[in-house]
Design a protein around this motif. Structure first.
Motif, PDB file in Angstrom:
ATOM      1  N   GLY A  94       1.136  -1.330  -0.040  1.00 54.53           N
ATOM      2  CA  GLY A  94      -0.012   0.187   0.369  1.00 54.53           C
ATOM      3  C   GLY A  94       0.841   1.269  -0.407  1.00 54.53           C
ATOM      4  O   GLY A  94       0.843   2.186  -1.041  1.00 54.53           O
ATOM      5  N   VAL A  95       1.711   1.089   0.989  1.00 57.40           N
ATOM      6  CA  VAL A  95       2.492   2.714   1.081  1.00 57.40           C
ATOM      7  C   VAL A  95       3.245   2.222   0.292  1.00 57.40           C
ATOM      8  O   VAL A  95       3.248   3.478  -0.791  1.00 57.40           O
ATOM      9  N   ALA A  96       3.988   1.705  -0.913  1.00 55.44           N
ATOM     10  CA  ALA A  96       5.018   1.606  -2.707  1.00 55.44           C
ATOM     11  C   ALA A  96       4.139   2.525  -3.337  1.00 55.44           C
ATOM     12  O   ALA A  96       4.297   3.038  -4.038  1.00 55.44           O
ATOM     13  N   LEU A  97       1.994   2.297  -3.423  1.00 55.45           N
ATOM     14  CA  LEU A  97       1.224   3.466  -3.907  1.00 55.45           C
ATOM     15  C   LEU A  97       1.618   4.057  -3.753  1.00 55.45           C
ATOM     16  O   LEU A  97       1.302   5.294  -5.181  1.00 55.45           O
ATOM     17  N   HIS A  98       1.348   4.370  -2.525  1.00 58.42           N
ATOM     18  CA  HIS A  98       1.230   5.788  -2.498  1.00 58.42           C
ATOM     19  C   HIS A  98       1.257   5.768  -1.010  1.00 58.42           C
ATOM     20  O   HIS A  98       0.540   5.070  -0.011  1.00 58.42           O
ATOM     21  N   PRO A  99       1.858   7.181   0.474  1.00 58.67           N
ATOM     22  CA  PRO A  99       2.189   6.512   1.781  1.00 58.67           C
ATOM     23  C   PRO A  99       0.990   6.976   2.310  1.00 58.67           C
ATOM     24  O   PRO A  99       0.684   6.554   3.633  1.00 58.67           O
ATOM     25  N   ALA A 100      -0.532   7.366   1.493  1.00 58.70           N
ATOM     26  CA  ALA A 100      -1.617   7.424   2.975  1.00 58.70           C
ATOM     27  C   ALA A 100      -2.403   6.232   2.835  1.00 58.70           C
ATOM     28  O   ALA A 100      -2.976   6.363   3.516  1.00 58.70           O
ATOM     29  N   LEU A 101      -1.713   5.504   1.645  1.00 57.23           N
ATOM     30  CA  LEU A 101      -2.723   4.352   1.723  1.00 57.23           C
ATOM     31  C   LEU A 101      -2.019   3.404   3.163  1.00 57.23           C
ATOM     32  O   LEU A 101      -2.369   1.758   3.325  1.00 57.23           O
ATOM     33  N   ARG A 102      -1.084   3.560   3.879  1.00 58.02           N
ATOM     34  CA  ARG A 102      -0.428   2.792   5.200  1.00 58.02           C
ATOM     35  C   ARG A 102      -1.930   2.769   6.004  1.00 58.02           C
ATOM     36  O   ARG A 102      -2.391   2.479   6.296  1.00 58.02           O
TER      37      ARG A 102
END
Length: 254
Positions: free
Chosen positions: A91-99
């Motif tokens: 998730g973080v690799a796609l977007h930091p807000a997806l942690r």
């Protein structure tokens, strides 16, 4: 290495995205299983199932252990902590807000859930699981444990491991036999011993059988084996709770 302009997939995505590997992970997400059981469930040849299990094991998502009943056989176990971390990293690799947010715990089930933990002697693994589920459980989830051939007393190193690691005192507890529970109703029966799995009876109202292939810590010298088994069981119990509450919600009143 990816060429210019390409993005390397996160390790978890590369492993889990294959349809058969995802199916195997799904089958192993609650209960440990042997290869022949997985073959029957997914309907694929054994050599193909074994190949993908090896990929998952090499990637650190699956572990295997020799059966205590038949040393020629092995049980496979999905490491849910590694899966959770892999999903978080993807998730973080796609977007930091997806942690992934921290889990706030499992909601209370819509009805009472009775869980039975079974091993052979009811002197270590199953009473440890009972105590840890009682510690973590929300209201409406109740745990009991028993043995197929109960011993005279709890193993002192099991008592010490729970006291040191979790502050749980089982010093006054004594093992009980399955024959004392014939009139009880259990929604879920969890076997923690490969031998007990083969002889554990069905109980009235039983909805699900789960197997955790946990090595008997008494078979290993020293107290470290009990601490390792306790930590392993604690992880499994924490991941069992959401399954129990989800099952209760989907089934509704008994």
């Amino acid at each position: 290495m990816p060429s210019a302009g390409q993005v390397e997939l996160p390790a978890f995505v590369r492993l889990a995205a294959h349809p058969l590997r995802w199916r195997l992970m799904t089958e192993l997400s609650v209960s440990d299983q042997r290869v022949r059981e997985l073959v029957a469930r997914v309907g694929e040849p054994q050599n193909l199932v074994s190949y993908h299990l090896r990929q998952l094991r090499d990637g650190g998502l699956v572990t295997s252990s020799r059966s205590s009943l038949d040393g020629r056989d092995s049980y496979y176990h999905l490491d849910l902590d590694r899966c959770a971390n892999g999903l978080d990293d993807a998730g973080v690799a796609l977007h930091p807000a997806l942690r992934r947010p921290h889990d706030s715990g499992s909601p209370a089930p819509s009805r009472r859930i009775e869980v039975l933990f079974v091993c052979t002697g009811n002197s270590a693994r199953s009473p440890i699981a009972e105590a840890l589920l009682d510690r973590h459980a929300v209201a409406g989830v109740s745990a009991t444990s028993a043995g197929t051939r109960p011993k005279d007393q709890l193993h002192p190193d099991a008592v010490r491991a729970l006291q040191r690691g979790f502050g749980i005192d089982l010093s006054g507890r004594r093992p009980r036999g399955l024959d004392t529970l014939t009139d009880r109703r259990f929604d879920v029966v969890v076997t923690l011993c490969d031998k007990a799995r083969e002889v554990c009876p069905e109980f009235p109202g039983q909805q699900r059988t789960i197997h955790w292939s946990v090595r008997d810590p008494a078979a290993d010298p020293g107290r470290q084996a009990f601490e390792h088994a306790t930590a392993d069981i604690d992880t499994r119990v924490r991941y069992l709770l959401p399954v129990l509450t989800a099952t209760a919600r989907s089934e509704g009143p008994p």
